[in-house]
Design a protein around this motif. Structure first.
Motif, short mmCIF file in Angstrom:
data_model
loop_
_atom_site.label_atom_id
_atom_site.label_comp_id
_atom_site.label_asym_id
_atom_site.label_seq_id
_atom_site.Cartn_x
_atom_site.Cartn_y
_atom_site.Cartn_z
N LEU A 19 1.91 -2.37 7.86
CA LEU A 19 1.29 -2.50 6.55
C LEU A 19 2.14 -3.38 5.64
N LYS A 20 1.50 -4.32 4.98
CA LYS A 20 2.22 -5.24 4.11
C LYS A 20 2.19 -4.76 2.67
N PRO A 21 3.38 -4.58 2.06
CA PRO A 21 3.42 -4.21 0.64
C PRO A 21 2.64 -5.20 -0.20
N GLY A 22 1.91 -4.68 -1.18
CA GLY A 22 1.14 -5.55 -2.06
C GLY A 22 -0.30 -5.72 -1.65
N THR A 23 -0.67 -5.26 -0.43
CA THR A 23 -2.05 -5.37 0.02
C THR A 23 -2.83 -4.14 -0.40
N ASN A 24 -4.15 -4.26 -0.36
CA ASN A 24 -5.01 -3.13 -0.74
C ASN A 24 -4.79 -1.93 0.19
N THR A 25 -4.61 -2.20 1.49
CA THR A 25 -4.40 -1.10 2.43
C THR A 25 -3.07 -0.40 2.14
N TRP A 26 -2.07 -1.17 1.73
CA TRP A 26 -0.78 -0.58 1.36
C TRP A 26 -0.92 0.32 0.14
N PHE A 27 -1.61 -0.17 -0.89
CA PHE A 27 -1.78 0.61 -2.11
C PHE A 27 -2.57 1.89 -1.84
N SER A 28 -3.58 1.79 -0.96
CA SER A 28 -4.38 2.97 -0.63
C SER A 28 -3.55 4.01 0.11
N ALA A 29 -2.77 3.55 1.09
CA ALA A 29 -1.92 4.48 1.83
C ALA A 29 -0.84 5.07 0.92
N ARG A 30 -0.27 4.24 0.04
CA ARG A 30 0.76 4.72 -0.88
C ARG A 30 0.23 5.83 -1.77
N LYS A 31 -0.99 5.67 -2.23
CA LYS A 31 -1.60 6.69 -3.08
C LYS A 31 -1.76 8.00 -2.32
N ASP A 32 -2.24 7.92 -1.07
CA ASP A 32 -2.44 9.12 -0.25
C ASP A 32 -1.11 9.81 0.05
N VAL A 33 -0.10 9.01 0.39
CA VAL A 33 1.21 9.55 0.73
C VAL A 33 1.82 10.30 -0.44
N CYS A 34 1.82 9.69 -1.61
CA CYS A 34 2.47 10.30 -2.77
C CYS A 34 1.70 11.50 -3.29
N ARG A 35 0.39 11.46 -3.22
CA ARG A 35 -0.39 12.63 -3.61
C ARG A 35 -0.07 13.81 -2.71
N ALA A 36 0.02 13.56 -1.40
CA ALA A 36 0.33 14.62 -0.44
C ALA A 36 1.71 15.21 -0.69
N LEU A 37 2.69 14.34 -0.94
CA LEU A 37 4.05 14.83 -1.18
C LEU A 37 4.13 15.65 -2.47
N GLU A 38 3.43 15.21 -3.50
CA GLU A 38 3.44 15.94 -4.76
C GLU A 38 2.74 17.29 -4.64
N GLU A 39 1.69 17.34 -3.83
CA GLU A 39 0.91 18.57 -3.71
C GLU A 39 1.48 19.55 -2.69
N CYS A 40 2.09 19.01 -1.62
CA CYS A 40 2.47 19.88 -0.50
C CYS A 40 3.92 19.72 -0.05
N GLY A 41 4.58 18.65 -0.49
CA GLY A 41 5.94 18.40 -0.04
C GLY A 41 6.02 17.83 1.35
N CYS A 42 4.85 17.59 1.96
CA CYS A 42 4.82 17.05 3.32
C CYS A 42 3.42 16.52 3.61
N PHE A 43 3.28 15.84 4.73
CA PHE A 43 1.96 15.46 5.22
C PHE A 43 2.06 15.14 6.71
N VAL A 44 0.93 15.25 7.39
CA VAL A 44 0.85 14.89 8.80
C VAL A 44 0.59 13.39 8.88
N VAL A 45 1.36 12.72 9.72
CA VAL A 45 1.20 11.29 9.93
C VAL A 45 0.52 11.08 11.28
N GLU A 46 -0.62 10.42 11.26
CA GLU A 46 -1.28 10.05 12.50
C GLU A 46 -0.91 8.61 12.85
#
Length: 310
Positions: A19-46
């Motif tokens: 994933l390239k920083p600055g791309t739409n896919t990067w921003f989308s994944a970043r949003k999901d990652v940080c929301r998961a960490l804030e809500e649960c402290g962890c997340f499953v990575v596929e």
């Protein structure tokens, strides 16, 4: 009456580790990652197609052979760092390699068990370490960017090293105890876990509910450690977890990549304001782990609030 929905560990697909920083896919994944960490402290990575099931099974079988060596051989693997080297408890054994991203280090590790070398074990170790370190760096970069302090990422990584742990849990029917690991948070910055198909890892939610992690060859779990909690000034809480084993199952093995920032960690000034007053004094993770190591004999879990709370 409405029924309560069973909580689930958030899942984020990061199959594309390029994933390239600055791309739409990067921003989308970043949003999901940080929301998961804030809500649960962890997340499953596929991570599909990165680890063929054959490689997964062969690797865990090979790593399992490490624990079949005589105790005196395993005891030769030592480290000055707390929780590293070889350790055995009534419920599990572990081998933790410090500075595991360096191939000469993994070579020295395998030579303890196979003095003439074992290319398969060394290459398997290097492959898993590389993949898990790439994942850790990507997620960490996303977190730094998300909070508007991406400029600090490079200096953070320059002072970061990674340890690689191989853990074997003893069967409950042999130990008379189904507790593999007690309730705790990791004394690192972040943790990446990969395991064989045997369940046992449980994650505690903010509501106090315990959630099972159902592993697969393509899944990892990313956890925030105490270091990230201090750095984020409580925006992200360290993942509370434990291991409980069911009887009559095959042996549970897990692989862990642990990131350590070897300098003093503190919340960036940009993350301290009226809404988020400073919660922690600066912390050195090695000293923190050393203090936790001292308390292990007393079966006590060290608290961040007690150790460095403001």
């Amino acid at each position: 009456m409405a029924t309560k929905t069973q909580a689930k560990i958030p899942v984020v697909d990061l199959s594309n580790l390029d994933l390239k920083p600055g791309t739409n896919t990067w921003f989308s994944a970043r949003k999901d990652v940080c929301r998961a960490l804030e809500e649960c402290g962890c997340f499953v990575v596929e991570i599909s197609n990165k680890i063929p099931s054959e490689l997964h099974n062969t690797t865990f079988s090979t790593f399992g052979k490490l624990f079949e060596f005589p105790t005196e051989t395993k005891m030769k693997f030592t480290s000055e760092r707390p929780f590293h080297g070889y350790f055995s408890s009534p419920t599990y054994e572990r081998l933790v390699i410090d500075n595991a991203t360096f191939t000469d280090v993994t070579q020295e590790f395998t030579n303890i068990f196979w003095p003439n070398g074992n290319h398969h074990v060394r290459e398997s170790t290097d492959s898993y370490v590389k993949l898990m370190a790439e994942l850790d760096k990507m997620v960490t970069k996303m977190v730094f960017e998300n909070y508007g302090v991406g400029d600090y990422y490079d200096s953070h990584m320059e002072s970061t090293t990674h340890s690689f742990g191989i853990i074997k849990y003893k069967e409950p029917q042999k130990t008379g105890n189904n507790s593999g690991l007690g309730i705790h948070t990791d004394k690192h910055f972040t943790t990446v876990i990969h395991q064989n198909r045997v369940k046992g890892l449980l994650i505690k939610t903010e509501d106090g509910e315990w959630i099972d992690f159902d592993p697969s060859p393509s899944s990892f779990i990313f956890m925030a450690g105490d270091g990230l909690q201090v750095w984020s000034n409580d925006r992200i809480k360290a993942c509370i977890h434990r291991v409980l084993l069911a009887e009559n199952l095959e042996t549970r093995y897990s692989l862990g990549l642990f990131s350590h920032n070897n300098k003093t960690i503190c919340a960036p000034e940009e993350l301290v304001d009226e809404e988020h007053p400073l919660h922690y004094k600066p912390i050195n993770l090695r000293d923190y782990a050393q203090e936790q190591n001292r308390l292990v004999a007393y079966q006590k879990e060290l608290s961040l609030k007690v150790y460095c709370g403001v």
